[in-house]
Design a protein around this motif. Structure first.
Motif, PDB file in Angstrom:
ATOM      1  N   GLY A   1       0.781  -1.220   0.000  1.00  0.00           N
ATOM      2  CA  GLY A   1       0.000   0.000   0.000  1.00  0.00           C
ATOM      3  C   GLY A   1       0.816   1.274   0.000  1.00  0.00           C
ATOM      4  O   GLY A   1       0.275   2.351   0.271  1.00  0.00           O
ATOM      5  N   ALA A   2       2.120   1.199  -0.315  1.00  0.00           N
ATOM      6  CA  ALA A   2       2.937   2.402  -0.389  1.00  0.00           C
ATOM      7  C   ALA A   2       2.735   3.087  -1.744  1.00  0.00           C
ATOM      8  O   ALA A   2       2.296   2.461  -2.712  1.00  0.00           O
ATOM      9  CB  ALA A   2       4.407   2.055  -0.185  1.00  0.00           C
ATOM     10  N   PHE A   3       3.086   4.390  -1.796  1.00  0.00           N
ATOM     11  CA  PHE A   3       2.843   5.186  -2.991  1.00  0.00           C
ATOM     12  C   PHE A   3       4.144   5.726  -3.560  1.00  0.00           C
ATOM     13  O   PHE A   3       5.107   5.968  -2.843  1.00  0.00           O
ATOM     14  CB  PHE A   3       1.896   6.343  -2.670  1.00  0.00           C
ATOM     15  N   LEU A   4       4.120   5.935  -4.874  1.00  0.00           N
ATOM     16  CA  LEU A   4       5.301   6.379  -5.604  1.00  0.00           C
ATOM     17  C   LEU A   4       4.816   7.145  -6.832  1.00  0.00           C
ATOM     18  O   LEU A   4       3.755   6.832  -7.375  1.00  0.00           O
ATOM     19  CB  LEU A   4       6.130   5.169  -6.024  1.00  0.00           C
ATOM     20  N   SER A   5       5.582   8.125  -7.267  1.00  0.00           N
ATOM     21  CA  SER A   5       5.243   8.834  -8.503  1.00  0.00           C
ATOM     22  C   SER A   5       6.168   8.365  -9.619  1.00  0.00           C
ATOM     23  O   SER A   5       7.282   7.888  -9.354  1.00  0.00           O
ATOM     24  CB  SER A   5       5.383  10.341  -8.316  1.00  0.00           C
ATOM     25  N   PRO A   6       5.764   8.501 -10.869  1.00  0.00           N
ATOM     26  CA  PRO A   6       6.655   8.127 -11.982  1.00  0.00           C
ATOM     27  C   PRO A   6       7.970   8.895 -11.950  1.00  0.00           C
ATOM     28  O   PRO A   6       9.018   8.345 -12.310  1.00  0.00           O
ATOM     29  CB  PRO A   6       5.828   8.486 -13.226  1.00  0.00           C
ATOM     30  N   GLU A   7       7.929  10.162 -11.525  1.00  0.00           N
ATOM     31  CA  GLU A   7       9.155  10.956 -11.459  1.00  0.00           C
ATOM     32  C   GLU A   7      10.108  10.404 -10.403  1.00  0.00           C
ATOM     33  O   GLU A   7      11.334  10.329 -10.628  1.00  0.00           O
ATOM     34  CB  GLU A   7       8.820  12.413 -11.148  1.00  0.00           C
ATOM     35  N   GLU A   8       9.576  10.013  -9.261  1.00  0.00           N
ATOM     36  CA  GLU A   8      10.413   9.406  -8.227  1.00  0.00           C
ATOM     37  C   GLU A   8      11.023   8.101  -8.726  1.00  0.00           C
ATOM     38  O   GLU A   8      12.199   7.804  -8.471  1.00  0.00           O
ATOM     39  CB  GLU A   8       9.585   9.146  -6.968  1.00  0.00           C
ATOM     40  N   LEU A   9      10.219   7.297  -9.404  1.00  0.00           N
ATOM     41  CA  LEU A   9      10.704   6.027  -9.927  1.00  0.00           C
ATOM     42  C   LEU A   9      11.866   6.243 -10.895  1.00  0.00           C
ATOM     43  O   LEU A   9      12.889   5.547 -10.826  1.00  0.00           O
ATOM     44  CB  LEU A   9       9.561   5.282 -10.621  1.00  0.00           C
ATOM     45  N   GLN A  10      11.729   7.220 -11.783  1.00  0.00           N
ATOM     46  CA  GLN A  10      12.807   7.492 -12.735  1.00  0.00           C
ATOM     47  C   GLN A  10      14.078   7.931 -12.018  1.00  0.00           C
ATOM     48  O   GLN A  10      15.192   7.519 -12.390  1.00  0.00           O
ATOM     49  CB  GLN A  10      12.355   8.568 -13.723  1.00  0.00           C
ATOM     50  N   HIS A  11      13.934   8.750 -10.987  1.00  0.00           N
ATOM     51  CA  HIS A  11      15.101   9.201 -10.238  1.00  0.00           C
ATOM     52  C   HIS A  11      15.790   8.032  -9.533  1.00  0.00           C
ATOM     53  O   HIS A  11      17.027   7.947  -9.515  1.00  0.00           O
ATOM     54  CB  HIS A  11      14.691  10.262  -9.215  1.00  0.00           C
ATOM     55  N   ILE A  12      15.007   7.135  -8.953  1.00  0.00           N
ATOM     56  CA  ILE A  12      15.580   5.970  -8.272  1.00  0.00           C
ATOM     57  C   ILE A  12      16.331   5.080  -9.255  1.00  0.00           C
ATOM     58  O   ILE A  12      17.457   4.625  -8.986  1.00  0.00           O
ATOM     59  CB  ILE A  12      14.471   5.182  -7.554  1.00  0.00           C
ATOM     60  N   GLN A  13      15.721   4.817 -10.394  1.00  0.00           N
ATOM     61  CA  GLN A  13      16.370   3.984 -11.402  1.00  0.00           C
ATOM     62  C   GLN A  13      17.660   4.625 -11.908  1.00  0.00           C
ATOM     63  O   GLN A  13      18.656   3.942 -12.146  1.00  0.00           O
ATOM     64  CB  GLN A  13      15.404   3.717 -12.553  1.00  0.00           C
ATOM     65  N   ALA A  14      17.656   5.952 -12.055  1.00  0.00           N
ATOM     66  CA  ALA A  14      18.853   6.650 -12.509  1.00  0.00           C
ATOM     67  C   ALA A  14      19.929   6.692 -11.430  1.00  0.00           C
ATOM     68  O   ALA A  14      21.135   6.767 -11.748  1.00  0.00           O
ATOM     69  CB  ALA A  14      18.493   8.070 -12.942  1.00  0.00           C
ATOM     70  N   SER A  15      19.529   6.623 -10.163  1.00  0.00           N
ATOM     71  CA  SER A  15      20.485   6.703  -9.056  1.00  0.00           C
ATOM     72  C   SER A  15      21.235   5.403  -8.837  1.00  0.00           C
ATOM     73  O   SER A  15      22.328   5.409  -8.249  1.00  0.00           O
ATOM     74  CB  SER A  15      19.750   7.089  -7.760  1.00  0.00           C
ATOM     75  N   CYS A  16      20.653   4.279  -9.258  1.00  0.00           N
ATOM     76  CA  CYS A  16      21.233   2.967  -8.985  1.00  0.00           C
ATOM     77  C   CYS A  16      22.020   2.445 -10.194  1.00  0.00           C
ATOM     78  O   CYS A  16      21.508   2.420 -11.311  1.00  0.00           O
ATOM     79  CB  CYS A  16      20.144   1.963  -8.627  1.00  0.00           C
ATOM     80  N   SER A  17      23.249   2.022  -9.927  1.00  0.00           N
ATOM     81  CA  SER A  17      24.026   1.375 -10.983  1.00  0.00           C
ATOM     82  C   SER A  17      23.507  -0.028 -11.252  1.00  0.00           C
ATOM     83  O   SER A  17      23.670  -0.555 -12.357  1.00  0.00           O
ATOM     84  CB  SER A  17      25.503   1.315 -10.595  1.00  0.00           C
TER      85      SER A  17
END
Length: 564
Positions: free
Chosen positions: A350-366
């Protein structure tokens, strides 16, 4: 519909008033109460008496206080918490924690926020400020928050027997939890310096809900080999470590892919040194609800925008008791739910996330390791040699960078908390146990049930409430089925509450008074016209929802406990 509590239950407010002995200014060190608060024994002096003791000063407990202030403003209330200041578990969260949804949907009911942008996701410090200002604004003549205080026990005499709240009761006899029991509670408390003392209370509210006890440690992780028990970094200590920096480049390994893991990966992406890397190990792949659908930005909402309640209702009506994973995957395809990677995911909390946050997380992780688990770490024996990070999949990672292991494992290791178990709000001893999330999350659940009970003490014994059939446990990896069962029980319980109010408080179609002032429902984010449409839909489908509840859930009885 739900505004009739006050008018029909004025008899609750007309009860004889008593002197509130314990709430008075702390004058001198010789004051007996001041001595007791410093931990001195109460055996030489009579215990103070209050109308209510609320155990827990977080989201649940402070909403219990807010409900009491509305229903019984003359009642004396003592709220205790193990933390020095109000906020409960928010005092223990990492500094970069934020709300999942816009702040107006959270907090203490009726208490204004200090933030101007309604779309803002309040930070931990913002949330603590909100809680603190609520407490600071309450009249000292009828309320006290007592921090650095732990509950030892709460017991009362029933039919000549002392019933201890700290010992769960297996009784399912609704008569044993009758609100007509007149004996006060003897509440034993422990102050910060270890001294114990007693407070007498007419009512006792157990508002320990989430009751955060820290993240699961390597020593508690069945998949860990124990090699990292003393070298993992906790999220609360991470900002200081990053601030100090290192002479070597670092590889941050985020252990856990829940909301804490995602928050940490995102924070590291914004604050790490340029040559540092971030790797996230998700454990079981998880699904997050798209905030852009469930709580769109305020300025983008139109009368045609469906409420989050409508979206959830559509899912719940499709649920047949076993197809939660299929519904979740359909939501992913429709864009209502998001995944961090590409692997299949049938798990959500039941946690929430935005598409912008998701893109930032994916870009932050090698690298993001989905559906894989951290096992252990082998440190290089000599300078220049590689460190080795081991995983359940058998695919290790080797690096010459300094390895920082960040513990973001599950925070729900306490199986008794409201996310995994449900029980009736009335305990066998007459305790008000408002930690269970029977109406959504713990804050709304506590506010509504406290308000109803304060206005009509018989109501909770008679209203039809539902909970989980069995307790969910972290090792069972509860997923989509738990989520949809929780959505179902929230809806049927709210309808039962509304029905109770309608039966006993007149037949008026509009919301006003008590529930007009209720602002913790996520659907209040949307226009009134759309919320009215949701209500009509719930009323239309109430029998279908009740049939599902009888098939997939458990009817709660006063005094019961969650079956294992």
């Amino acid at each position: 519909l739900t505004s009739r509590v006050r008018q029909a239950c004025m008899r609750s407010l007309a009860a004889p008033r008593r002197d509130h002995h314990f709430i008075k200014p702390k004058s001198t060190p010789d004051d007996p109460l001041a001595q007791k608060m410093e931990g001195m024994s109460t055996r030489a002096a009579p215990a103070s008496h209050v109308d209510y003791v609320v155990a827990g000063g977080g989201y649940a407990g402070l909403n219990a206080v807010a409900a009491l202030r509305r229903a019984k403003p003359e009642a004396s209330v003592l709220c205790i918490d193990k933390h020095a200041r109000p906020g409960g578990s928010w005092n223990d969260f990492y500094s970069y924690a934020t709300l999942h949804l816009p702040h107006p949907t959270f907090g203490v009911n009726g208490h204004p926020w200090h933030l101007e942008d309604p779309n803002a996701l309040a930070s931990r410090d913002d949330v603590l400020h909100h809680f603190q200002t609520f407490v600071d604004g309450l009249p000292r003549s009828h309320f006290e928050f007592r921090g650095n205080t732990e509950l030892v026990s709460a017991q009362r005499e029933i039919n000549g027997l002392n019933v201890n709240h700290s010992t769960p009761s297996s009784s399912n006899d609704s008569t044993s939890s009758s609100a007509t029991c007149q004996q006060p509670f003897s509440v034993q408390l422990r102050s910060g310096n270890g001294g114990t003392y007693e407070v007498s209370a007419s009512n006792f509210i157990d508002a320990f809900a989430f009751d955060f006890k820290g993240y699961c440690q390597a020593s508690e992780d069945a998949l860990s080999d124990g090699s990292t028990c003393k070298r993992e970094v906790e999220t609360r200590d991470l900002p200081e470590m990053v601030r100090k920096g290192s002479k070597d480049d670092r590889l941050y390994v985020v252990i856990g892919g829940g909301k804490t893991g995602l928050d940490t990966a995102a924070w590291l992406g914004a604050h790490k040194a340029a040559d540092d890397e971030v790797m996230m190990v998700t454990g079981r792949s998880k699904t997050f609800w798209n905030r852009r659908n469930m709580a769109p930005r305020k300025e983008l909402i139109t009368p045609q925008t469906p409420t989050s309640g409508e979206l959830l209702l559509d899912m719940v009506l499709q649920y047949d008791g076993t197809n939660g994973g299929e519904i979740l995957e359909a939501c992913q395809h429709a864009g209502f739910a998001l995944k961090v990677g590409g692997d299949r995911s049938v798990s959500t909390y039941g946690a929430f996330l935005s598409p912008e946050e998701l893109q930032h997380i994916q870009a932050s992780c090698s690298e993001i390791r989905e559906n894989d688990y951290f096992v252990g770490y082998d440190e290089a024996g000599e300078s220049g040699h590689t460190h080795r990070i081991r995983f359940k999949s058998g695919r290790p990672v080797e690096t010459k960078k300094e390895v920082v292991l960040v513990n973001c494992r599950a925070s729900n290791k306490n199986h008794e908390n409201s996310f995994f178990s449900t029980r009736h709000p009335l305990g066998a001893d007459g305790t008000l146990r408002f930690g269970s999330a029977l109406f959504g999350t713990t804050g709304p659940s506590t506010y509504l049930t406290t308000l109803l009970h304060a206005r009509d003490p018989q109501a909770l014994q008679e209203v039809e409430l539902y909970g989980f059939k069995h307790q969910f446990r972290m090792e069972e990896k509860p997923g989509a089925d738990q989520f949809f069962q929780h959505g179902l029980l929230s809806m049927v319980n709210f309808l039962a509450l509304a029905e109770r109010i309608e039966e006993h408080h007149g037949d008026h179609p509009e919301f006003n008074d008590d529930l007009a002032s209720f602002n913790l429902d996520w659907n209040t984010w949307f226009p009134q016209e759309r919320r009215s449409w949701l209500l009509r839909r719930l009323q239309t489908d109430r029998m279908r929802l009740r049939d599902k509840a009888q098939a997939f859930l458990r009817r709660l009885s006063p005094g019961d406990e969650q079956p294992r």
